[in-house]
Each structure stands twice: as structure tokens, then as C-alpha cells.
Design an enzyme around this catalytic site. Structure first.
Site, PDB file in Angstrom:
ATOM      1  N   SER A   3       2.962  14.482   1.750  1.00 58.12           N
ATOM      2  CA  SER A   3       2.482  13.547   2.506  1.00 58.12           C
ATOM      3  C   SER A   3       3.063  13.726   3.919  1.00 58.12           C
ATOM      4  O   SER A   3       4.077  14.463   4.157  1.00 58.12           O
ATOM      5  CB  SER A   3       3.306  12.296   1.948  1.00 58.12           C
ATOM      6  OG  SER A   3       3.214  11.139   3.121  1.00 58.12           O
TER       7      SER A   3
ATOM      8  N   TYR B  15      11.542   8.737   0.371  1.00 58.73           N
ATOM      9  CA  TYR B  15      10.107   9.045   0.179  1.00 58.73           C
ATOM     10  C   TYR B  15       9.913  10.532   1.004  1.00 58.73           C
ATOM     11  O   TYR B  15       9.642  11.441   0.734  1.00 58.73           O
ATOM     12  CB  TYR B  15       9.213   7.820   0.532  1.00 58.73           C
ATOM     13  CG  TYR B  15       7.719   8.473   0.364  1.00 58.73           C
ATOM     14  CD1 TYR B  15       7.330   8.475  -0.927  1.00 58.73           C
ATOM     15  CD2 TYR B  15       7.031   8.803   1.396  1.00 58.73           C
ATOM     16  CE1 TYR B  15       5.759   8.767  -0.996  1.00 58.73           C
ATOM     17  CE2 TYR B  15       5.581   9.174   1.234  1.00 58.73           C
ATOM     18  CZ  TYR B  15       5.170   9.210  -0.136  1.00 58.73           C
ATOM     19  OH  TYR B  15       3.771   9.438  -0.322  1.00 58.73           O
TER      20      TYR B  15
END
Length: 198
Positions: free
Chosen positions: A141, A154
Site C-alpha cells: 500500500s 498498517y
């Protein structure tokens, strides 16, 4: 785009929805035999029915569980004699600012998003090494590169994926195993539905 994937064997994690679901559909449309893995078999079965192809096999498993992933990899190899492609896509979020982030919130994200990738790569790469061929794609990501408020867990997991990919590209490249990482920006999926517009 014309992909030459006829009869290639691909394993895709987190394939019951979002990016993984769309990748699965595209690979099957290009002749690939797809093994879909998700924590929810009923969701997988709906996707399989919608794809409507005999080239789809579904397994319910959590990528955090190495033993389960190892069994699936072994089963796939026994059935087809090879595993050509692994796409690591399974991922979760537990977004909170650091002062509210519990140890469990941290660990669940690291265990799924980073250790889960380790589990699948380790389980699959021995078969790729045996056949001297393989392609591994890790879905990361942009948050792993730029960070984001409330996503330290994350971001850490996605940065870890990118570091692991670089290391394994060197380690596995001599065995004719190609490993790359894709770091998408925001894509509208079930996982991003909970994010506010800001």
C-alpha cells in the site's frame, strides 16, 4: 491486455472481495487455474459461482495459520504438480491513533498483513524452487511509504512487506523466482469503506 496464462496455477489470498476478487476474475478470464483463499468460505463460494468456471478452487483459511497454508500449498502441488503464481493480497486494518492502539490491534495487523505473507511465501516457494520457476506478487500500500494518522500498525506491516520483497527478490532470483510488490493508493473496497473522506 493479452495475458498468456493458459493452465497456469495461481494461488490468491484474500480473494473473496475487493482487489483479490478482481484479480481472481481477471486471471480466470485469461485461462489461469485459480486457487482462492479467504477466511470466509461462503463469500468465496459466491465469487466462485459468479465466475462460473471449473478453473476455480476455494479454500477457507487464515493466512496467520502456517500449518493450514502449508496444507493448501501441498494439496495444490499434489493436484497439479506445480504452483506458478502466488498473489499475496490478504490484509486487515485496525486503525487507531497510537495512544489508543491496543497490543492486540497492533498484533492482529502485523500477523495478518506481514506474517501472513511470510507464511504463504514460505509454503509455496519450495514448490517453485523445485520447478525452477515462479512469480510472486505482494500487494502492499502507498501507506507503507507515506504513512497516515491512525495507521502506524498498517503502515508498519506494509513497509515490512516491501522490505521482505526486496530481500526475497535477491534470495529467490537465482532460482528463477520473480517477486515483486505493488503499492496501490486508495481503492474503493470493503476495507476502505470505513475511512472518512478526509
Amino acid at each position: 491486455m493479452n495475458l498468456n496464462l493458459k493452465n497456469k496455477i495461481a494461488i490468491i489470498t484474500g480473494s473473496s472481495r475487493g482487489i483479490g476478487k478482481n484479480i481472481s476474475e481477471k486471471l480466470v478470464a485469461n485461462g489461469c487455474k485459480v486457487v482462492m483463499i479467504s477466511r470466509n468460505i461462503s463469500d468465496l463460494e459466491i465469487v466462485r459461482q459468479n465466475i462460473n468456471s471449473e478453473n476455480v478452487t476455494c479454500f477457507e483459511a487464515n493466512v496467520k495459520n502456517y500449518a493450514d497454508i502449508q496444507k493448501i500449498s501441498e494439496s495444490v502441488f499434489k493436484k497439479w504438480g506445480r504452483i506458478d503464481i502466488l498473489i499475496n493480497n490478504a490484509g486487515i486494518t485496525r486503525d487507531k491513533i497510537l495512544l489508543r492502539l491496543s497490543e492486540d490491534d497492533w498484533q492482529q495487523v502485523i500477523d495478518t498483513n506481514l506474517t501472513g505473507y511470510y507464511n504463504t511465501i514460505k509454503s509455496v516457494c519450495k514448490y517453485m524452487i523445485k520447478n525452477k520457476n515462479g512469480k510472486i506478487i505482494n500487494i502492499s500500500s502507498v501507506i507503507g511509504q507515506i504513512g497516515n494518522i491512525g495507521q502506524s500498525n498498517y503502515a508498519a506491516s506494509k513497509s515490512g512487506i516491501e522490505g521482505m520483497t526486496r530481500a526475497l527478490a535477491v534470495e529467490l532470483g537465482s532460482r528463477n523466482i520473480n517477486i515483486n510488490c505493488i503499492a496501490p493508493g486508495y481503492i474503493q473496497t470493503n476495507m476502505t469503506d470505513n475511512l472518512d473522506q478526509k
